[in-house]
Design an enzyme around this catalytic site. Structure first.
Site, mmCIF file in Angstrom:
data_model
loop_
_atom_site.group_PDB
_atom_site.id
_atom_site.type_symbol
_atom_site.label_atom_id
_atom_site.label_comp_id
_atom_site.label_asym_id
_atom_site.label_seq_id
_atom_site.Cartn_x
_atom_site.Cartn_y
_atom_site.Cartn_z
ATOM 1 N N SER A 213 0.852 -1.192 0.000
ATOM 2 C CA SER A 213 0.000 0.000 0.000
ATOM 3 C C SER A 213 0.892 1.247 0.000
ATOM 4 O O SER A 213 1.710 1.411 -0.899
ATOM 5 C CB SER A 213 -0.967 -0.041 1.185
ATOM 6 O OG SER A 213 -1.991 0.924 1.044
ATOM 7 N N GLU A 334 -9.260 -5.253 -4.243
ATOM 8 C CA GLU A 334 -8.587 -4.334 -3.330
ATOM 9 C C GLU A 334 -9.585 -3.537 -2.474
ATOM 10 O O GLU A 334 -9.915 -3.931 -1.374
ATOM 11 C CB GLU A 334 -7.696 -3.381 -4.136
ATOM 12 C CG GLU A 334 -6.469 -4.036 -4.751
ATOM 13 C CD GLU A 334 -5.287 -4.120 -3.802
ATOM 14 O OE1 GLU A 334 -5.414 -3.658 -2.668
ATOM 15 O OE2 GLU A 334 -4.232 -4.650 -4.214
ATOM 16 N N HIS A 420 -7.784 -5.559 0.063
ATOM 17 C CA HIS A 420 -6.565 -4.773 0.272
ATOM 18 C C HIS A 420 -5.846 -5.229 1.533
ATOM 19 O O HIS A 420 -6.450 -5.392 2.594
ATOM 20 C CB HIS A 420 -6.939 -3.295 0.382
ATOM 21 C CG HIS A 420 -5.769 -2.375 0.454
ATOM 22 N ND1 HIS A 420 -4.892 -2.210 -0.602
ATOM 23 C CD2 HIS A 420 -5.318 -1.553 1.441
ATOM 24 C CE1 HIS A 420 -3.961 -1.335 -0.274
ATOM 25 N NE2 HIS A 420 -4.197 -0.926 0.965
#
Length: 510
Positions: A213, A334, A420
């Site tokens: 990320s 995600e 995610h």
């Protein structure tokens, strides 16, 4: 008194915990560390890689850590950096928060043999607003057992890590880097690794940076940062975006205020004088800087002209990124819960589409429901990762693209895929930190990912006998390795047609 002349005073605030030699020893350039050992792995925690960035060193580039006499205990983690109270990473909660947080943690095998080991440096995510290298999720022992040295780091976050203001600019010397203090911390940690890796059996000439990320975005930023060049030799980007645009330090653009304008706006909202001084800013309690929380896209991405001179996509397109082997990829679902109509950093990402572009994408996603559930993930992660992979491979550098689609039976979310950040416990082979039952297929997936990642760190190529071949992206265009519930499978990039439409959209608006 200038910040540099205050370094000695700041150093006096440091009181390294003393040791009675109850564990293994590592001799670093700053002094002797005494760690701990368990199950064939040594660990050294809470190791300072820079002076505490407090007082006059707030909003200054990191300074080299002080040396110490005697033996320093490295049995416990240091404080996490100032951030909102909860960041969702297992194992963080009990630790205190402090501006004095620039520490790192090292895991290395007890039995290291004769050859220096590859080093893997993890950069945590959290939107540059939260997270730490101390989460139990990032314990490096299970990777170290595979024959690597693992390092996790803290770096300044939020307005302490990514911030500028005209008053700070007025006191800076010419050529002094600014604004990207969290990124400077990452570079300082890599310099520390270069200088000290051998103390833990590591090879300073074989360092892999990997992150997820915002940590994945940090990896791409380090790949284009001139001062990071040569400090690492492989890179892994997990859900690291790639198309994001940065604010400039002092130049306002339409719809994109500069870092200094954002700093002035925050100071005014915090009740500081209109002509606030640098002393006024440094007197603000750290917790007050959290409100309102800065946004990753608009506040924490800054082209400052020294540490970062351009955006990631522009640098990759020009071939100016580090010429190192690269793994990059994203998860299959995600931000499935964010709709394109939502407000915030990742919503409204389709506002610039023409009616024809929008209609074509609706058809590609099979209607509004599929579009709403997947277009944000594709706009922010899947297409940008493919874009960077194509650019890196075209520049002649080894490139490996992946997709993560492993979903445990215990997954409580109606995501239709891997959400995610869900790949992290597999990469670290730390499924026990997830907090719900994980099955045998999850164990197999974790073994596979940790093996591929550590092999890549050792060789610059993730492949080894006895596992599915991961095709090199340049040699096999638009093919990736898909981590599925049935195991890793090499295949063409899924949903390529809708990614093509997104690529055309980005080409038009950039």
């Amino acid at each position: 008194m200038s910040p540099v002349s205050m370094l000695a005073a700041v150093a006096l605030m440091m009181s390294p915990p003393q040791s009675d030699r109850a564990g293994p020893v590592a001799r670093t350039e700053q002094g002797v560390l005494v760690g701990a050992a368990a199950q064939g792995v040594e660990s050294y925690k809470g190791v300072p890689f820079a002076l505490p960035p407090v007082g006059p060193l707030r909003w200054r580039m990191p300074q080299a850590p002080e040396r110490w006499d005697g033996e320093r205990s490295a049995a416990d983690y240091g404080a996490i950096c100032i951030q909102p109270p909860s960041n969702g990473d297992p194992g963080v909660g009990p630790l205190p928060m402090s501006e004095d947080c620039l520490t790192l943690n090292v895991w290395t095998p007890v039995d290291r043999g004769g050859e220096p080991l590859p080093v893997m440096v993890w950069i945590h995510g959290g939107g540059y607003n939260n997270g730490s290298g101390t989460a139990g999720l990032y314990d490096g022992a299970n990777l170290a057992k595979r024959g690597v040295v693992v390092v996790t780091i803290n770096y300044r976050l939020g307005r302490l890590g990514f911030f500028d203001h005209p008053a700070l600019a007025a006191e800076r010397a010419a050529g002094e880097p600014a604004a990207n203090y969290g990124l400077m911390d990452q570079i300082a940690a890599l310099q520390w690794v270069r200088d000290n890796a051998a103390a833990f059996g590591g090879d300073p000439g074989n360092v892999t940076i990997f992150g997820e990320s915002a940590g994945g975005a940090a990896v791409t930023q380090l790949m284009i940062a001139p001062s990071a060049r040569g400090l690492f030799h492989r890179a892994v980007v997990q859900s690291g975006m790639g198309r994001q645009r940065s604010a400039e330090l002092a130049l306002d653009r339409p719809g994109r205020p500069s870092a200094q304008s954002l700093g002035r706006t925050w100071a005014r909202g915090a009740g500081l004088p209109v002509e606030a001084t640098a002393d006024d800013l440094r007197a603000v309690p750290a917790e007050r800087l959290l409100n309102p929380m800065p946004a990753f896209y608009s506040d924490n991405l800054i082209v400052d002209g020294l540490v970062l001179t351009e955006d990631v996509a522009e640098a990759f397109a020009a071939g100016r990124q580090a010429p190192v082997p690269l793994i990059l990829g994203a998860n299959s679902a995600e931000f499935w819960w964010i709709r394109p109509s939502d407000a915030g950093a990742y919503g409204r990402t389709d506002d610039a589409m023409t009616e024809a572009e929008h209609d074509a994408l609706l058809a590609a996603y099979g209607g509004a429901e599929g579009y709403d559930q997947h277009v944000v993930s594709d706009l922010i992660f899947n297409e940008p990762e493919r874009y960077l992979a194509r650019l890196h491979a075209a520049a002649g550098h080894p490139t490996y693209l992946y997709r993560f689609d492993v979903v445990p039976d215990s997954n409580p979310e109606p995501s239709g895929g891997a959400t995610h950040a869900s790949e992290r416990p597999y990469v670290f082979d730390n499924l026990h930190t997830v907090g719900r039952p994980m099955g045998e297929r999850d164990d197999r997936a974790a073994t596979a990912m940790a093996d591929y990642w550590t092999t890549f760190a050792a060789r610059g190529n993730p492949n080894a006998p006895g596992r599915p071949v991961w095709p090199e992206f340049g040699a096999a265009p638009d093919r990736l390795l898909d981590f599925t519930n049935e195991g890793p499978v090499a295949k063409p990039i899924p949903h390529a047609a809708r990614l093509d439409l997104i690529e055309a959209f980005y080409s038009r608006i950039r």
